[in-house]
Design an enzyme around this catalytic site. Sequence first.
Site, PDB file in Angstrom:
ATOM      1  N   CYS A 162       0.862  -1.170   0.000  1.00 23.99           N
ATOM      2  CA  CYS A 162       0.000   0.000   0.000  1.00 23.99           C
ATOM      3  C   CYS A 162       0.905   1.229   0.000  1.00 23.99           C
ATOM      4  CB  CYS A 162      -0.933   0.002   1.203  1.00 23.99           C
ATOM      5  SG  CYS A 162      -2.038   1.432   1.160  1.00 23.99           S
TER       6      CYS A 162
ATOM      7  N   ASN B  38      -7.476  -4.963  -7.509  1.00 24.64           N
ATOM      8  CA  ASN B  38      -7.868  -3.551  -7.465  1.00 24.64           C
ATOM      9  C   ASN B  38      -8.138  -3.123  -8.906  1.00 24.64           C
ATOM     10  OD1 ASN B  38      -7.201  -2.834  -4.511  1.00 24.64           O
ATOM     11  ND2 ASN B  38      -5.360  -3.870  -5.233  1.00 24.64           N
TER      12      ASN B  38
ATOM     13  N   GLU C  50     -11.017  -0.122  -4.820  1.00 21.76           N
ATOM     14  CA  GLU C  50     -10.044  -0.930  -4.068  1.00 21.76           C
ATOM     15  C   GLU C  50     -10.637  -2.195  -3.466  1.00 21.76           C
ATOM     16  OE1 GLU C  50      -7.121   0.380  -1.254  1.00 21.76           O
ATOM     17  OE2 GLU C  50      -7.013   2.318  -2.265  1.00 21.76           O
ATOM     18  N   ARG C  51      -9.992  -3.287  -3.801  1.00 21.62           N
ATOM     19  CA  ARG C  51     -10.286  -4.555  -3.132  1.00 21.62           C
ATOM     20  C   ARG C  51      -9.951  -4.400  -1.645  1.00 21.62           C
ATOM     21  NH1 ARG C  51      -6.100  -9.152  -4.608  1.00 21.62           N
ATOM     22  NH2 ARG C  51      -4.807  -7.599  -3.620  1.00 21.62           N
TER      23      ARG C  51
ATOM     24  N   CYS D 254      -4.725   6.042  -4.713  1.00 21.36           N
ATOM     25  CA  CYS D 254      -4.110   4.737  -4.456  1.00 21.36           C
ATOM     26  C   CYS D 254      -2.696   4.765  -5.038  1.00 21.36           C
ATOM     27  CB  CYS D 254      -4.957   3.651  -5.122  1.00 21.36           C
ATOM     28  SG  CYS D 254      -4.285   2.000  -4.914  1.00 21.36           S
TER      29      CYS D 254
HETATM   30  N1  LIG Z   1      -4.343   2.104  -1.509  1.00 23.40           N
HETATM   31  C1  LIG Z   1      -3.167   1.313  -1.566  1.00 23.40           C
HETATM   32  C2  LIG Z   1      -3.306  -0.042  -2.154  1.00 23.40           C
HETATM   33  C3  LIG Z   1      -4.065  -0.956  -1.258  1.00 23.40           C
HETATM   34  C4  LIG Z   1      -4.151  -2.316  -1.835  1.00 23.40           C
HETATM   35  C5  LIG Z   1      -5.236  -3.093  -1.233  1.00 23.40           C
HETATM   36  N2  LIG Z   1      -6.534  -2.579  -1.528  1.00 23.40           N
HETATM   37  C6  LIG Z   1      -5.073  -4.535  -1.607  1.00 23.40           C
HETATM   38  O1  LIG Z   1      -4.784  -4.864  -2.740  1.00 23.40           O
HETATM   39  O2  LIG Z   1      -5.210  -5.368  -0.717  1.00 23.40           O
HETATM   40  C7  LIG Z   1      -2.015   2.080  -2.136  1.00 23.40           C
HETATM   41  O3  LIG Z   1      -1.932   3.286  -1.891  1.00 23.40           O
HETATM   42  O4  LIG Z   1      -1.150   1.505  -2.792  1.00 23.40           O
END
Ligand SMILES: N[C@H](CCC[C@H](N)C(=O)O)C(=O)O
EC number: 5.1.1.7
Length: 266
Positions: A74, A178, A196-197, A206
Amino acid sequence: MRFRKIHGAGNDFILFTDPGPRAGTDWAKEAERLCARRTGVGADGLVVSRFVSPTSTVLDVDCFNADGSTATMCGNALRCAAWAAQCDQGFRTMQLRMAGVMHEATVDADSVWVTADVGAIQPRVLQTVINGRPTWFDSAHTGTEHVVAVVENVDAIHTEVVGRVVRHHKNVAPLGTNVNFVQHLGGQALKIRTYERGVEAETLSCGSGAVAAVVIATMRGLVARREVTVHNEAGEPLTVRPHDDHPNRAAWVGGPVTQTFEGVLA
Ligand SMILES: N[C@H](CCC[C@H](N)C(=O)O)C(=O)O
């Protein structure tokens, strides 16, 4: 227990810094409870950040999505953890380990930068119909699973409706993914919306999604392999640039971090 409410370009987290051993804490369960927007603190995720030793500049960072699942990467959570470490300890550069992967971080006056590894890219991994038009998604692994569709106008998309369908598409089962919708604004600028997953909703930005968008936009010849500005729903763009030492395998992602408040859990 004290916590920070903090966001990286609109992607918001409950951040615990050096919470002690807390052997019995089920952080996944705490994420579900505390990230709830009405009955908890409210956030996209819960982050636990610890220095590996009192003298080191290496942090172990765990990130849990709002549904309690573990995020293997993340970018925004790493940026928030680096900002907090700079605030508490004064380090401007450090290393952060998330899910066993080492990331570099640099804290500037107005931006916090972290590295993201760029892994496998798979063009045309799935197709779905968006607003009557068959649309391909390419996948790019940037520490976690992402698919990217290049579209004409991201604002015309029902992100949550399409995102949910794609997230559960059989071609990305069983892990899911995602889901990013990307528009080329011309030059080195993109506009992105991300479902987002683990949050199971659209988030305002993200980090790993921005990197995936730039990787796919570069592959498709829309942008050149140098710095790209990725505009998002938060109105706080992230900047993605290739890593100097291994430009094909890693990227820097940078942007603002804002602490909203500190609190004490009841
Ligand atoms: N928001 C995040 C990614 C989260 C990923 C999450 N949703 C998953 O794949 O479990 C970022 O800034 O990179």
